[in-house]
Design a protein around this motif. Structure first.
Motif, mmCIF file in Angstrom:
data_model
loop_
_atom_site.group_PDB
_atom_site.id
_atom_site.type_symbol
_atom_site.label_atom_id
_atom_site.label_comp_id
_atom_site.label_asym_id
_atom_site.label_seq_id
_atom_site.Cartn_x
_atom_site.Cartn_y
_atom_site.Cartn_z
ATOM 1 N N PRO A 47 -4.838 29.264 -8.524
ATOM 2 C CA PRO A 47 -4.325 28.144 -9.330
ATOM 3 C C PRO A 47 -5.114 28.016 -10.638
ATOM 4 N N ALA A 48 -4.403 27.779 -11.727
ATOM 5 C CA ALA A 48 -5.019 27.779 -13.057
ATOM 6 C C ALA A 48 -6.095 26.705 -13.235
ATOM 7 N N PHE A 49 -5.947 25.581 -12.584
ATOM 8 C CA PHE A 49 -6.898 24.485 -12.780
ATOM 9 C C PHE A 49 -7.944 24.390 -11.666
ATOM 10 N N ARG A 50 -7.817 25.197 -10.638
ATOM 11 C CA ARG A 50 -8.712 25.096 -9.483
ATOM 12 C C ARG A 50 -10.155 25.329 -9.892
ATOM 13 N N ASN A 51 -11.007 24.356 -9.601
ATOM 14 C CA ASN A 51 -12.451 24.410 -9.847
ATOM 15 C C ASN A 51 -12.840 24.548 -11.322
ATOM 16 N N LYS A 52 -11.966 24.161 -12.213
ATOM 17 C CA LYS A 52 -12.319 24.127 -13.641
ATOM 18 C C LYS A 52 -12.968 22.780 -13.928
ATOM 19 N N VAL A 53 -14.114 22.795 -14.562
ATOM 20 C CA VAL A 53 -14.777 21.558 -14.954
ATOM 21 C C VAL A 53 -14.075 21.053 -16.213
ATOM 22 N N VAL A 54 -13.712 19.777 -16.210
ATOM 23 C CA VAL A 54 -12.945 19.217 -17.327
ATOM 24 C C VAL A 54 -13.649 17.994 -17.897
ATOM 25 N N ALA A 55 -13.781 17.973 -19.226
ATOM 26 C CA ALA A 55 -14.257 16.795 -19.949
ATOM 27 C C ALA A 55 -13.054 16.186 -20.661
ATOM 28 N N LEU A 56 -12.851 14.892 -20.452
ATOM 29 C CA LEU A 56 -11.706 14.200 -21.036
ATOM 30 C C LEU A 56 -12.100 13.347 -22.234
ATOM 31 N N PHE A 57 -11.318 13.494 -23.293
ATOM 32 C CA PHE A 57 -11.454 12.713 -24.512
ATOM 33 C C PHE A 57 -10.098 12.092 -24.835
ATOM 34 N N ALA A 58 -10.109 11.005 -25.548
ATOM 35 C CA ALA A 58 -8.903 10.426 -26.126
ATOM 36 C C ALA A 58 -9.322 9.772 -27.436
ATOM 37 N N ALA A 59 -8.398 9.740 -28.378
ATOM 38 C CA ALA A 59 -8.676 9.113 -29.670
ATOM 39 C C ALA A 59 -7.411 8.412 -30.138
ATOM 40 N N SER A 60 -7.608 7.214 -30.679
ATOM 41 C CA SER A 60 -6.469 6.433 -31.131
ATOM 42 C C SER A 60 -6.920 5.471 -32.223
ATOM 43 N N PRO A 61 -6.027 5.149 -33.147
ATOM 44 C CA PRO A 61 -6.345 4.105 -34.114
ATOM 45 C C PRO A 61 -6.497 2.739 -33.436
ATOM 46 N N GLY A 62 -5.925 2.590 -32.251
ATOM 47 C CA GLY A 62 -5.959 1.325 -31.531
ATOM 48 C C GLY A 62 -7.329 0.989 -30.956
ATOM 49 N N GLY A 63 -7.429 -0.224 -30.458
ATOM 50 C CA GLY A 63 -8.690 -0.754 -29.985
ATOM 51 C C GLY A 63 -9.210 -0.161 -28.684
ATOM 52 N N LEU A 64 -8.349 0.423 -27.873
ATOM 53 C CA LEU A 64 -8.799 1.014 -26.610
ATOM 54 C C LEU A 64 -9.044 2.520 -26.715
ATOM 55 N N GLY A 65 -8.672 3.112 -27.823
ATOM 56 C CA GLY A 65 -8.967 4.522 -28.052
ATOM 57 C C GLY A 65 -8.230 5.493 -27.154
ATOM 58 N N GLY A 66 -7.132 5.058 -26.536
ATOM 59 C CA GLY A 66 -6.387 5.950 -25.649
ATOM 60 C C GLY A 66 -6.876 5.921 -24.217
ATOM 61 N N LEU A 67 -7.714 4.968 -23.894
ATOM 62 C CA LEU A 67 -8.344 4.881 -22.574
ATOM 63 C C LEU A 67 -7.348 4.826 -21.421
ATOM 64 N N ARG A 68 -6.278 4.057 -21.561
ATOM 65 C CA ARG A 68 -5.341 3.893 -20.441
ATOM 66 C C ARG A 68 -4.710 5.217 -20.014
ATOM 67 N N GLY A 69 -4.445 6.091 -20.953
ATOM 68 C CA GLY A 69 -3.834 7.373 -20.616
ATOM 69 C C GLY A 69 -4.767 8.309 -19.874
ATOM 70 N N LEU A 70 -6.076 8.153 -20.084
ATOM 71 C CA LEU A 70 -7.030 9.062 -19.438
ATOM 72 C C LEU A 70 -7.021 8.942 -17.921
ATOM 73 N N ASN A 71 -6.731 7.751 -17.398
ATOM 74 C CA ASN A 71 -6.645 7.608 -15.946
ATOM 75 C C ASN A 71 -5.538 8.480 -15.369
ATOM 76 N N HIS A 72 -4.427 8.569 -16.072
ATOM 77 C CA HIS A 72 -3.310 9.394 -15.612
ATOM 78 C C HIS A 72 -3.667 10.879 -15.673
ATOM 79 N N VAL A 73 -4.316 11.281 -16.761
ATOM 80 C CA VAL A 73 -4.731 12.681 -16.888
ATOM 81 C C VAL A 73 -5.714 13.032 -15.776
ATOM 82 N N ARG A 74 -6.657 12.148 -15.534
ATOM 83 C CA ARG A 74 -7.654 12.363 -14.474
ATOM 84 C C ARG A 74 -6.972 12.526 -13.115
ATOM 85 N N ASP A 75 -6.030 11.634 -12.806
ATOM 86 C CA ASP A 75 -5.331 11.712 -11.521
ATOM 87 C C ASP A 75 -4.576 13.035 -11.365
ATOM 88 N N ILE A 76 -3.881 13.437 -12.410
ATOM 89 C CA ILE A 76 -3.100 14.671 -12.352
ATOM 90 C C ILE A 76 -4.012 15.873 -12.150
#
Length: 189
Positions: free
Chosen positions: A107-136
């Motif tokens: 599997p392409a993602f199996r045991n790959k270490v991942v660092a997550l970033f998000a950037a947005s002009p908004g006040g939360l910086g894209g934080l809410r979307g990172l939970n979904h990426v993390r879960d997936i």
């Protein structure tokens, strides 16, 4: 310390994407620390929307290329814009294509270490979307770092050439990038 082989990508197609600017900066920092880094552009891959009927006719070369690159990497630097509180369609599509595995294949993602970033002009910086990426990603076998970085007000930190100009933000990106390299190196030892 073993050299980490890293894939860096942003879940955006926009030409002047803030998330692409963040991932380019993180990739540069990782290279400066001795890692082998390849930045992948989802716009250049031009993946079709995932469809099992298309897959049954043969995996598109762009999807196979993405799978092969991810399989050969040790780690992933990933910046994900937030669309309506979640992951972008283009990133989800790329993950869907890359996660498809034939019997006996790694599997392409199996045991790959991942660092997550998000950037947005908004006040939360894209934080809410990172939970979904993390879960997936966690659900398909990736080892997502506990720390992540959401950068609010990014429009004030990137110049017209798409370069990050804020030293405090650069230090935060450097910290998470270093953590990715450190964890990856320890796992490779």
């Amino acid at each position: 310390m073993a050299t980490a082989k890293i894939i860096a990508l942003a879940g955006s197609l926009r030409k002047n994407s803030f998330n692409q600017a963040v991932i380019n900066h993180a990739a540069k920092l990782a290279q400066q620390q001795g890692s082998e880094v390849e930045v992948i552009s989802l716009a250049e891959l031009n993946l079709p929307m995932f469809d099992e009927d298309i897959e049954a006719q043969g995996v598109p070369s762009s999807a196979q290329q993405l799978k092969d690159k991810l399989r050969s990497a040790d780690a992933i630097l990933l910046a994900s814009p937030e669309y309506n509180g979640s992951i972008t369609a283009v990133l989800k599509n790329a993950i869907d294509w890359a996660s498809r595995t034939k019997a006996g294949a790694t599997p392409a993602f199996r045991n790959k270490v991942v660092a997550l970033f998000a950037a947005s002009p908004g006040g939360l910086g894209g934080l809410r979307g990172l939970n979904h990426v993390r879960d997936i990603l966690s659900g398909i076998g990736a080892l997502v770092l506990g720390d992540q970085l959401a950068i609010a007000g990014i429009h004030g930190f990137v110049n017209d050439q798409g370069e990050l100009t804020d030293s405090a933000t650069s230090e935060k990106i450097a910290g998470l990038t270093s953590q990715l390299i450190d964890v990856t190196s320890k796992l490779k030892s």
